[in-house]
Scaffold this active site. Structure first.
Site, PDB file in Angstrom:
ATOM      1  N   SER A  74       0.819  -1.216   0.000  1.00  0.00           N
ATOM      2  CA  SER A  74       0.000   0.000   0.000  1.00  0.00           C
ATOM      3  C   SER A  74       0.849   1.259   0.000  1.00  0.00           C
ATOM      4  O   SER A  74       2.011   1.256   0.412  1.00  0.00           O
ATOM      5  CB  SER A  74      -0.896   0.035   1.234  1.00  0.00           C
ATOM      6  OG  SER A  74      -1.700  -1.108   1.297  1.00  0.00           O
ATOM      7  N   GLN A  75       0.230   2.335  -0.413  1.00  0.00           N
ATOM      8  CA  GLN A  75       0.844   3.663  -0.336  1.00  0.00           C
ATOM      9  C   GLN A  75       1.213   3.947   1.130  1.00  0.00           C
ATOM     10  O   GLN A  75       0.417   3.681   2.034  1.00  0.00           O
ATOM     11  CB  GLN A  75      -0.200   4.671  -0.822  1.00  0.00           C
ATOM     12  CG  GLN A  75       0.229   6.093  -0.789  1.00  0.00           C
ATOM     13  CD  GLN A  75      -0.938   7.023  -1.086  1.00  0.00           C
ATOM     14  OE1 GLN A  75      -2.067   6.579  -1.267  1.00  0.00           O
ATOM     15  NE2 GLN A  75      -0.664   8.298  -1.130  1.00  0.00           N
TER      16      GLN A  75
END
Ligand code: SAH
Length: 234
Positions: A74-75
């Site tokens: 994920s970011q």
């Protein structure tokens, strides 16, 4: 971190960007800044150790990154947000569904007492386990299996985080959440945007859900393909 860490500057800049994103999304998340403990955990985990070989230079860009097997890490802002929304004080036992490369679990390992993490893709789970050993992360336990079932032998959990998107909140995970506990997960259809959702189980066992933010996660899959249809139809 060591003085000679070549990624120290990049990591500091990433923290600034996460702080900016937190301010920009505060209207939806209700948090204009994350706790010092969340930010210290992001500052301490060497994200370049979790990306694929050759991707180290982009490890500190505030974007999701491929980790193989069609999956993504994920970011960093989303990792920080989900960590922060669990409101951990360091004493908790946490369940993660979707180990992936192990980055989110490594961040959680610094703000919780221990982390139990379940990964359905055997190679990813094993690689994450090796990585934890190499980096000296000794309070994260990996299981290869179907996260829809949670980890019943270790339940209940003070907090649960799901990093792949189910169509609806899996019942087993609600059961394995301790009264007073929090769960954070993306909920929604695959290949669409989902709603990052915070679930609170009250002391008397009631469940309250709050939408947090629109997000895009990889779908949560079933280890047994037949179950997928069953789950979709029931
Ligand atoms: N937390 C991870 C992000 C992983 S991406 C990290 O920090 O890198 C989502 C992960 O969920 C993928 O590794 C995928 O294989 C896994 N996953 C998908 N469905 C699952 C399921 N039913 N049970 C366990 N893991 C699952």
């Amino acid at each position: 971190m060591a003085e000679d860490d070549p990624y120290a500057d990049k990591r500091r800049r990433l923290l600034d960007e996460i702080e900016q994103d937190a301010r920009d999304t505060a209207f939806w998340t209700g948090r204009k800044a994350f706790s010092g403990r969340t930010m210290a955990a992001i500052a301490a985990v060497p994200r370049h150790e979790f990306v694929q070989p050759g991707d180290e230079v982009v490890a500190y860009i505030n974007r999701p990154q491929p980790i193989g097997h069609g999956q993504t890490i994920s970011q960093p802002f989303i990792v920080a947000l989900m960590t922060d929304l669990l409101d951990l004080n360091g004493t908790e036992k946490v369940l993660e569904i979707g180990t992936g490369c192990g980055y989110q679990a490594a961040v959680l390992s610094r703000v919780a007492a221990r982390v139990h993490t379940v990964e359905v893709v055997e190679e990813l789970g094993r690689a994450a386990g090796d990585r934890f050993k190499r980096l000296g992360v000794d309070n994260v336990y990996v299981r290869i299996g179907d996260g829809y079932a949670g980890w019943p032998e270790e339940a209940p959990f003070d907090a649960i985080i799901v990093t792949a998107a189910p169509a609806r909140i899996p019942d087993a995970l609600i059961r394995q959440l301790r009264p007073g506990g929090r769960m954070i997960l993306p909920v929604g259809r695959a290949h669409d945007r989902q709603t990052l959702t915070r679930v609170v189980k009250t002391a008397d066992g009631r469940v309250r859900t709050e939408p947090v933010l629109s997000v895009a996660f990889v779908p949560m899959v079933s280890a047994r393909p037949n179950d997928r249809e069953k789950k979709a139809n029931d």
